[in-house]
Design a protein around this motif. Structure first.
Motif, PDB file in Angstrom:
ATOM      1  N   GLU A 173      41.749  43.509  52.048  1.00 19.88           N
ATOM      2  CA  GLU A 173      42.954  43.561  53.134  1.00 19.88           C
ATOM      3  C   GLU A 173      41.016  42.990  54.259  1.00 19.88           C
ATOM      4  O   GLU A 173      41.807  41.918  54.751  1.00 19.88           O
ATOM      5  CB  GLU A 173      43.858  43.672  52.992  1.00 19.88           C
ATOM      6  N   LYS A 174      40.904  43.880  54.237  1.00 16.47           N
ATOM      7  CA  LYS A 174      39.328  43.890  55.067  1.00 16.47           C
ATOM      8  C   LYS A 174      38.765  43.107  54.353  1.00 16.47           C
ATOM      9  O   LYS A 174      38.056  42.120  55.960  1.00 16.47           O
ATOM     10  CB  LYS A 174      38.747  44.840  55.108  1.00 16.47           C
ATOM     11  N   LEU A 175      38.141  42.551  53.386  1.00 16.05           N
ATOM     12  CA  LEU A 175      37.657  41.235  52.935  1.00 16.05           C
ATOM     13  C   LEU A 175      38.435  40.234  53.703  1.00 16.05           C
ATOM     14  O   LEU A 175      37.892  38.907  54.083  1.00 16.05           O
ATOM     15  CB  LEU A 175      37.106  41.406  51.439  1.00 16.05           C
ATOM     16  N   HIS A 176      39.793  39.975  53.853  1.00 17.23           N
ATOM     17  CA  HIS A 176      39.949  38.990  53.286  1.00 17.23           C
ATOM     18  C   HIS A 176      40.047  38.819  55.090  1.00 17.23           C
ATOM     19  O   HIS A 176      39.597  37.543  55.885  1.00 17.23           O
ATOM     20  CB  HIS A 176      41.932  38.917  53.380  1.00 17.23           C
ATOM     21  N   GLN A 177      39.916  40.014  55.815  1.00 20.49           N
ATOM     22  CA  GLN A 177      39.260  39.353  57.749  1.00 20.49           C
ATOM     23  C   GLN A 177      37.968  39.239  58.079  1.00 20.49           C
ATOM     24  O   GLN A 177      37.872  38.421  58.815  1.00 20.49           O
ATOM     25  CB  GLN A 177      39.545  40.631  58.533  1.00 20.49           C
ATOM     26  N   ILE A 178      37.200  39.380  56.962  1.00 19.01           N
ATOM     27  CA  ILE A 178      35.973  38.562  57.179  1.00 19.01           C
ATOM     28  C   ILE A 178      35.757  37.312  56.133  1.00 19.01           C
ATOM     29  O   ILE A 178      34.786  36.658  57.660  1.00 19.01           O
ATOM     30  CB  ILE A 178      34.925  40.028  55.888  1.00 19.01           C
ATOM     31  N   ILE A 179      36.354  37.303  55.992  1.00 14.97           N
ATOM     32  CA  ILE A 179      36.271  36.092  54.909  1.00 14.97           C
ATOM     33  C   ILE A 179      37.714  35.485  54.573  1.00 14.97           C
ATOM     34  O   ILE A 179      37.833  36.006  52.992  1.00 14.97           O
ATOM     35  CB  ILE A 179      35.093  36.016  53.924  1.00 14.97           C
ATOM     36  N   PRO A 180      38.853  34.801  55.726  1.00 14.35           N
ATOM     37  CA  PRO A 180      39.853  34.535  55.112  1.00 14.35           C
ATOM     38  C   PRO A 180      39.859  33.306  54.199  1.00 14.35           C
ATOM     39  O   PRO A 180      40.782  33.122  54.244  1.00 14.35           O
ATOM     40  CB  PRO A 180      39.806  34.302  56.821  1.00 14.35           C
ATOM     41  N   HIS A 181      39.315  32.863  54.359  1.00  9.16           N
ATOM     42  CA  HIS A 181      38.881  31.530  54.085  1.00  9.16           C
ATOM     43  C   HIS A 181      38.764  31.739  51.837  1.00  9.16           C
ATOM     44  O   HIS A 181      38.498  30.362  51.492  1.00  9.16           O
ATOM     45  CB  HIS A 181      38.522  30.204  53.990  1.00  9.16           C
ATOM     46  N   SER A 182      38.324  32.613  51.848  1.00  7.88           N
ATOM     47  CA  SER A 182      38.345  33.116  50.411  1.00  7.88           C
ATOM     48  C   SER A 182      39.279  32.773  49.343  1.00  7.88           C
ATOM     49  O   SER A 182      39.972  33.623  49.404  1.00  7.88           O
ATOM     50  CB  SER A 182      37.652  33.991  50.108  1.00  7.88           C
ATOM     51  N   ILE A 183      39.976  32.065  48.239  1.00  4.96           N
ATOM     52  CA  ILE A 183      40.471  31.352  47.672  1.00  4.96           C
ATOM     53  C   ILE A 183      40.580  32.824  46.492  1.00  4.96           C
ATOM     54  O   ILE A 183      41.766  33.825  45.695  1.00  4.96           O
ATOM     55  CB  ILE A 183      40.368  30.171  46.603  1.00  4.96           C
ATOM     56  N   GLU A 184      39.530  33.564  46.087  1.00  2.85           N
ATOM     57  CA  GLU A 184      39.335  34.354  45.234  1.00  2.85           C
ATOM     58  C   GLU A 184      40.127  35.514  45.889  1.00  2.85           C
ATOM     59  O   GLU A 184      40.682  36.451  45.501  1.00  2.85           O
ATOM     60  CB  GLU A 184      37.938  35.112  44.944  1.00  2.85           C
ATOM     61  N   VAL A 185      39.950  36.531  47.245  1.00  2.00           N
ATOM     62  CA  VAL A 185      40.155  37.331  47.953  1.00  2.00           C
ATOM     63  C   VAL A 185      41.839  37.416  48.010  1.00  2.00           C
ATOM     64  O   VAL A 185      42.355  38.409  48.134  1.00  2.00           O
ATOM     65  CB  VAL A 185      39.249  37.319  49.780  1.00  2.00           C
ATOM     66  N   ILE A 186      42.035  36.396  48.541  1.00  2.44           N
ATOM     67  CA  ILE A 186      43.527  35.847  48.854  1.00  2.44           C
ATOM     68  C   ILE A 186      44.048  36.056  47.369  1.00  2.44           C
ATOM     69  O   ILE A 186      45.530  36.306  47.098  1.00  2.44           O
ATOM     70  CB  ILE A 186      43.629  33.735  49.379  1.00  2.44           C
ATOM     71  N   TRP A 187      43.764  35.387  46.042  1.00  3.13           N
ATOM     72  CA  TRP A 187      44.088  35.668  44.789  1.00  3.13           C
ATOM     73  C   TRP A 187      44.641  37.236  44.928  1.00  3.13           C
ATOM     74  O   TRP A 187      45.306  38.079  44.070  1.00  3.13           O
ATOM     75  CB  TRP A 187      43.370  34.942  43.711  1.00  3.13           C
ATOM     76  N   GLN A 188      42.992  37.939  44.975  1.00  2.00           N
ATOM     77  CA  GLN A 188      43.479  39.347  44.500  1.00  2.00           C
ATOM     78  C   GLN A 188      44.755  39.732  45.413  1.00  2.00           C
ATOM     79  O   GLN A 188      44.901  40.971  45.082  1.00  2.00           O
ATOM     80  CB  GLN A 188      42.619  39.880  44.998  1.00  2.00           C
ATOM     81  N   ILE A 189      44.673  39.899  46.390  1.00  2.00           N
ATOM     82  CA  ILE A 189      45.706  40.392  47.777  1.00  2.00           C
ATOM     83  C   ILE A 189      47.172  40.051  47.030  1.00  2.00           C
ATOM     84  O   ILE A 189      48.054  40.922  46.927  1.00  2.00           O
ATOM     85  CB  ILE A 189      45.092  39.692  48.906  1.00  2.00           C
ATOM     86  N   ALA A 190      47.251  38.222  46.137  1.00  2.00           N
ATOM     87  CA  ALA A 190      48.928  38.507  45.890  1.00  2.00           C
ATOM     88  C   ALA A 190      48.834  39.159  45.010  1.00  2.00           C
ATOM     89  O   ALA A 190      49.690  39.290  44.337  1.00  2.00           O
ATOM     90  CB  ALA A 190      48.601  37.124  46.442  1.00  2.00           C
TER      91      ALA A 190
END
Length: 121
Positions: free
Chosen positions: A6-23
């Protein structure tokens, strides 16, 4: 791990990989509403990704929302008509709903993909 993503998502909010990991982490943590929220965010970014669509279908299935499960599995099939898990689920869905002609279409498709598999013969 979720907090870090979630912190990483704040830094790179458009990262598909980060969103996948959160989901994925919400799904693993048995938090289906949050998993659905994040997979829908992901689906808005990659609307034709069959794995995102089938994953949403599976989560809705766990939530006993069969109409949404069908919708997302069917959408996944439209973009990737060789996923055996999706094909099998759709065939079983139509059998359960006594729509046998539609079920046969999916089981025939499965037989084309796996001609040596006994259960499709």
């Amino acid at each position: 791990a979720l907090g870090l993503f979630e912190k990483l998502h704040q830094i790179i909010p458009h990262s598909i990989e980060v969103i996948w990991q959160i989901a994925d982490l919400f799904d693993i943590a048995n938090q289906p509403r949050m998993a659905i929220k994040w997979f829908k965010i992901l689906s808005a970014r990659v609307p034709t990704d069959p794995s995102v669509l089938s994953r949403l279908g599976n989560i809705y299935l766990k939530e006993d929302d069969e109409s949404q499960a069908y919708h997302y599995h069917h959408e996944s099939y439209r973009y990737y008509p060789v996923d055996m898990n999706v094909i099998s689920w759709l065939g079983a869905y139509f059998v359960k709903n006594e729509m046998y002609e539609k079920a046969v279409e999916y089981f025939e498709r499965a037989a084309q993909i796996q001609p040596s598999e006994v259960k499709w013969k």
